[in-house]
Design a protein around this motif. Structure first.
Motif, PDB file in Angstrom:
ATOM      1  N   GLU A   9       0.874  -1.165   0.000  1.00  0.00           N
ATOM      2  CA  GLU A   9       0.000   0.000   0.000  1.00  0.00           C
ATOM      3  C   GLU A   9       0.915   1.219   0.000  1.00  0.00           C
ATOM      4  O   GLU A   9       1.572   1.511   1.002  1.00  0.00           O
ATOM      5  N   VAL A  10       0.976   1.922  -1.114  1.00  0.00           N
ATOM      6  CA  VAL A  10       2.002   2.946  -1.307  1.00  0.00           C
ATOM      7  C   VAL A  10       1.821   4.167  -0.419  1.00  0.00           C
ATOM      8  O   VAL A  10       2.726   5.006  -0.323  1.00  0.00           O
ATOM      9  N   THR A  11       0.672   4.294   0.240  1.00  0.00           N
ATOM     10  CA  THR A  11       0.453   5.432   1.132  1.00  0.00           C
ATOM     11  C   THR A  11       0.598   5.045   2.600  1.00  0.00           C
ATOM     12  O   THR A  11       0.355   5.873   3.477  1.00  0.00           O
ATOM     13  N   ALA A  47       2.495  17.215 -12.435  1.00  0.00           N
ATOM     14  CA  ALA A  47       3.434  18.338 -12.506  1.00  0.00           C
ATOM     15  C   ALA A  47       4.336  18.337 -11.273  1.00  0.00           C
ATOM     16  O   ALA A  47       5.545  18.567 -11.360  1.00  0.00           O
ATOM     17  N   ALA A  48       3.740  18.054 -10.126  1.00  0.00           N
ATOM     18  CA  ALA A  48       4.501  18.048  -8.873  1.00  0.00           C
ATOM     19  C   ALA A  48       5.507  16.909  -8.823  1.00  0.00           C
ATOM     20  O   ALA A  48       6.645  17.089  -8.384  1.00  0.00           O
ATOM     21  N   ILE A 107      -0.790   9.587  -3.528  1.00  0.00           N
ATOM     22  CA  ILE A 107      -0.423   8.409  -4.312  1.00  0.00           C
ATOM     23  C   ILE A 107       0.510   8.761  -5.466  1.00  0.00           C
ATOM     24  O   ILE A 107       1.533   8.093  -5.679  1.00  0.00           O
ATOM     25  N   ASN A 108       0.196   9.797  -6.221  1.00  0.00           N
ATOM     26  CA  ASN A 108       0.941  10.111  -7.439  1.00  0.00           C
ATOM     27  C   ASN A 108       2.221  10.896  -7.212  1.00  0.00           C
ATOM     28  O   ASN A 108       3.158  10.805  -8.012  1.00  0.00           O
ATOM     29  N   THR A 109       2.267  11.682  -6.142  1.00  0.00           N
ATOM     30  CA  THR A 109       3.392  12.604  -5.942  1.00  0.00           C
ATOM     31  C   THR A 109       4.279  12.220  -4.759  1.00  0.00           C
ATOM     32  O   THR A 109       5.510  12.140  -4.895  1.00  0.00           O
ATOM     33  N   ILE A 110       3.653  11.981  -3.624  1.00  0.00           N
ATOM     34  CA  ILE A 110       4.429  11.728  -2.401  1.00  0.00           C
ATOM     35  C   ILE A 110       4.963  10.304  -2.355  1.00  0.00           C
ATOM     36  O   ILE A 110       6.140  10.073  -2.038  1.00  0.00           O
ATOM     37  N   ALA A 111       4.114   9.332  -2.684  1.00  0.00           N
ATOM     38  CA  ALA A 111       4.507   7.925  -2.571  1.00  0.00           C
ATOM     39  C   ALA A 111       5.762   7.569  -3.366  1.00  0.00           C
ATOM     40  O   ALA A 111       6.632   6.851  -2.851  1.00  0.00           O
ATOM     41  N   PRO A 112       5.929   8.032  -4.610  1.00  0.00           N
ATOM     42  CA  PRO A 112       7.142   7.673  -5.347  1.00  0.00           C
ATOM     43  C   PRO A 112       8.431   8.094  -4.640  1.00  0.00           C
ATOM     44  O   PRO A 112       9.432   7.369  -4.671  1.00  0.00           O
ATOM     45  N   ALA A 148       2.628   2.840  -9.659  1.00  0.00           N
ATOM     46  CA  ALA A 148       1.332   2.955  -8.981  1.00  0.00           C
ATOM     47  C   ALA A 148       0.818   4.390  -9.046  1.00  0.00           C
ATOM     48  O   ALA A 148       1.541   5.338  -8.737  1.00  0.00           O
ATOM     49  N   GLY A 149      -0.429   4.535  -9.462  1.00  0.00           N
ATOM     50  CA  GLY A 149      -1.000   5.877  -9.564  1.00  0.00           C
ATOM     51  C   GLY A 149      -2.492   5.805  -9.811  1.00  0.00           C
ATOM     52  O   GLY A 149      -3.034   4.753 -10.147  1.00  0.00           O
TER      53      GLY A 149
END
Length: 228
Positions: free
Chosen positions: A56-58, A155-156, A106-111, A82-83
């Motif tokens: 769970e990426v978050t 973008a972030a 999910i899209n910005t912080i998790a990576p 994952a996104g």
């Protein structure tokens, strides 16, 4: 033969990346969100090439457990795939704010958090690479409307990866965001430009060709540099 980690690997681009890397003889560690391994991934098992792991990426505990499970494994390529597309309501006049926050998480912080958790494993590789699946919908050089949550999260993450590339340069770790194309998946829809196989083949080829001179650049699935 390399060792590849693909997050969000149960469907779409992630699943096709797993298949493509396996076909090239690489070892793949594929993560999935569901409590049990999905059949899309279990059907690919049969050799010691593929390892499946829940993630769970978050969730920080889930990320820590995943990193710990790798023990002394080296990682040659980490694909932060994952996104999510974001909430149904994401216009300037009708925004699901909680959904927007989840999209960023999910899209910005998790990576970034996942990359940091796997840093020691990346450092064991002779040529470590981190690819984060982004989108040209987050490029400031393009003008288009709608999808505020999704566009802003991409973008972030582009900026996050650009900064991370600079900070990991001394470690010899290549970091690049990648536009996968408009792909015929559940997210991209049937009207999209390319098949998931075309996208995955291009991304895999790109991951094999990147050098330190490319680190911090934004690429397309075809291997072309994309304007920020």
């Amino acid at each position: 033969m390399g060792t590849i980690v693909v997050t969000g690997a149960s469907r779409g681009i992630g699943l096709e990346l797993v298949k493509t890397y396996l076909a090239k003889g690489d070892k793949v560690i594929a993560t999935y969100r569901s409590p049990e391994p999905p059949s899309t991934l279990t059907l690919l098992q049969g050799t010691n090439q593929l390892t499946l792991h829940p993630l769970e990426v978050t969730d920080s505990q889930s990320i820590e457990a995943f990193a710990a499970s790798l023990e002394d494994t080296h990682i040659d390529v980490l694909v932060n795939n994952a996104g999510i597309i974001g909430p149904d309501h994401q216009s300037y006049s009708d925004m699901d704010v909680q959904g927007w926050k989840q999209t960023f998480e999910i899209n910005t912080i998790a990576p970034l958090i996942i990359t940091n958790a796997l840093l020691s494993h990346l450092k064991k590789s002779r040529s470590p690479k981190v690819l984060t699946i982004s989108s040209q919908m987050g490029a400031l050089s393009r003008e288009s409307i709608g999808m505020f949550a999704y566009r802003s999260s991409k973008a972030a993450v582009n900026k996050v990866m650009q900064v991370l590339a600079l900070e990991l340069k001394a470690e010899g770790i290549i970091v690049c965001p990648v536009h996968p194309g408009w792909v015929k998946t559940d997210m991209g829809g049937d009207e999209a430009d390319i098949t998931v196989q075309e996208s995955a083949e291009g991304i895999v080829k790109l991951s094999q060709s990147l050098t330190m001179n490319d680190s911090g650049k934004f690429f397309t699935w075809e291997g072309h540099e994309h304007a920020w």
